[in-house]
Write a protein that holds these residues in place. Sequence first.
Motif, mmCIF file in Angstrom:
data_model
loop_
_atom_site.group_PDB
_atom_site.id
_atom_site.type_symbol
_atom_site.label_atom_id
_atom_site.label_comp_id
_atom_site.label_asym_id
_atom_site.label_seq_id
_atom_site.Cartn_x
_atom_site.Cartn_y
_atom_site.Cartn_z
ATOM 1 N N ASP A 141 0.833 -1.212 0.000
ATOM 2 C CA ASP A 141 0.000 0.000 0.000
ATOM 3 C C ASP A 141 0.864 1.256 0.000
ATOM 4 O O ASP A 141 0.591 2.217 -0.725
ATOM 5 N N VAL A 142 1.891 1.236 0.852
ATOM 6 C CA VAL A 142 2.775 2.398 0.947
ATOM 7 C C VAL A 142 3.482 2.617 -0.393
ATOM 8 O O VAL A 142 3.573 3.747 -0.883
ATOM 9 N N ALA A 172 9.854 5.881 3.343
ATOM 10 C CA ALA A 172 8.396 5.843 3.556
ATOM 11 C C ALA A 172 8.006 4.599 4.374
ATOM 12 O O ALA A 172 7.163 4.675 5.257
ATOM 13 N N TRP A 173 8.644 3.484 4.076
ATOM 14 C CA TRP A 173 8.360 2.267 4.843
ATOM 15 C C TRP A 173 8.754 2.441 6.312
ATOM 16 O O TRP A 173 8.019 2.092 7.216
ATOM 17 N N ASN A 174 9.957 2.995 6.522
ATOM 18 C CA ASN A 174 10.427 3.197 7.895
ATOM 19 C C ASN A 174 9.491 4.113 8.671
ATOM 20 O O ASN A 174 9.265 3.933 9.865
ATOM 21 N N LYS A 175 8.948 5.127 7.972
ATOM 22 C CA LYS A 175 8.062 6.093 8.629
ATOM 23 C C LYS A 175 6.706 5.513 8.959
ATOM 24 O O LYS A 175 6.057 5.911 9.909
ATOM 25 N N THR A 176 6.255 4.569 8.131
ATOM 26 C CA THR A 176 4.870 4.119 8.274
ATOM 27 C C THR A 176 4.725 2.766 8.913
ATOM 28 O O THR A 176 3.710 2.464 9.544
ATOM 29 N N LEU A 177 5.717 1.904 8.737
ATOM 30 C CA LEU A 177 5.520 0.508 9.121
ATOM 31 C C LEU A 177 6.233 0.118 10.398
ATOM 32 O O LEU A 177 6.010 -0.961 10.933
#
Lengths: 244, 90
Positions: free
Chosen positions: B8-9, B84-89
């Motif tokens: 999704d990200v 983005a993955w590090n920020k969201t997941l």
Amino acid sequence: MNPAEPRFASYAWRDTPQPMLAYGPADGPQLLVLQPLFAEMNRCRRLIGRTLRLLAADGVGCWMPDLPGCGESPAALASIDFRDWQDAVAAAAESVARGCGRRPLVAAFRGGALLDGIEAAAHWRLSPLAGRMVLRDLVRARLASDREEGTASTSAAIEAQAAEGEILLAGYRLAPGLSGAIAKAGLPSYAEALRTVRLEGDAAPADAYLPGPPLWRRAEPGDSPALAAAIAADISGWARAWAA
Amino acid sequence: MERSDAADVERTVRAVLRDVLGLSEERVEAFTEATPLFGSLPELDSMAVAGLLTELEDRLGIVIEDDEVDGELLESFGSLLEFAWNKTLI
């Protein structure tokens, strides 16, 4: 003459005429259109122009003022504070009311919604944002260009500089009375009806979500006839419900 | 971490690049982790960087601090995606 083509009108602000484009008939629902602020205004010019032509052809009268210091306005932006913009919006609404015999509905795009503090039967907004987010974009653009030129700076330092004196942000020369007030400006709330519309994919609450690209973010001005048509259809349905 | 969340990200990051830079769907779909961004895409100038970061914040519900925006962040599609993955997941 094509009735959907704009006419040049004006409104008086501090006794000086300021430009305003008028689209469509002077009877039927009348709409005061508040454009996005700063670079977003240019990026959305084509989108909004298209939208207003569609509304005009559909029988909705539209009035789009240029704020003092913006667009074709003869005033210098560096001499303008936030209160001037609020007064100008009120003056433009008065001018439409005098000309058409009724107060206009208001449709505000993006940061234009910050200035919709006027009395209207109803208010419509597309992807509104708080003033601090408007300023944040300007500061971020300045940071990026500083970095490109090899100058180290921070958001905090740029904001402090803006509070002290005139500052050049993303190509706009702003007085402290404008940047500081924008940073504090919240979206007005109303006793009257409000409809908020956003784009699909936006996580923030809204009454409806339209499909289309956020053209206000594009570094190069873009176009989307489909989004303009979706916006015009939403405004038209809403404006007619209020005019009825 | 769910795999579908990461997907999704990634979809959102591709959509933001497409929408903010005005790139075609096909062009953005062809991006791999090694595709260079800043300095290689003429559409991605300093003004566009500002819009890109703000739109990512809006759509991913994250906040990007000044000191996180360095040369490496936009070096490649892979580095942006990883950020983005590090920020969201996590």
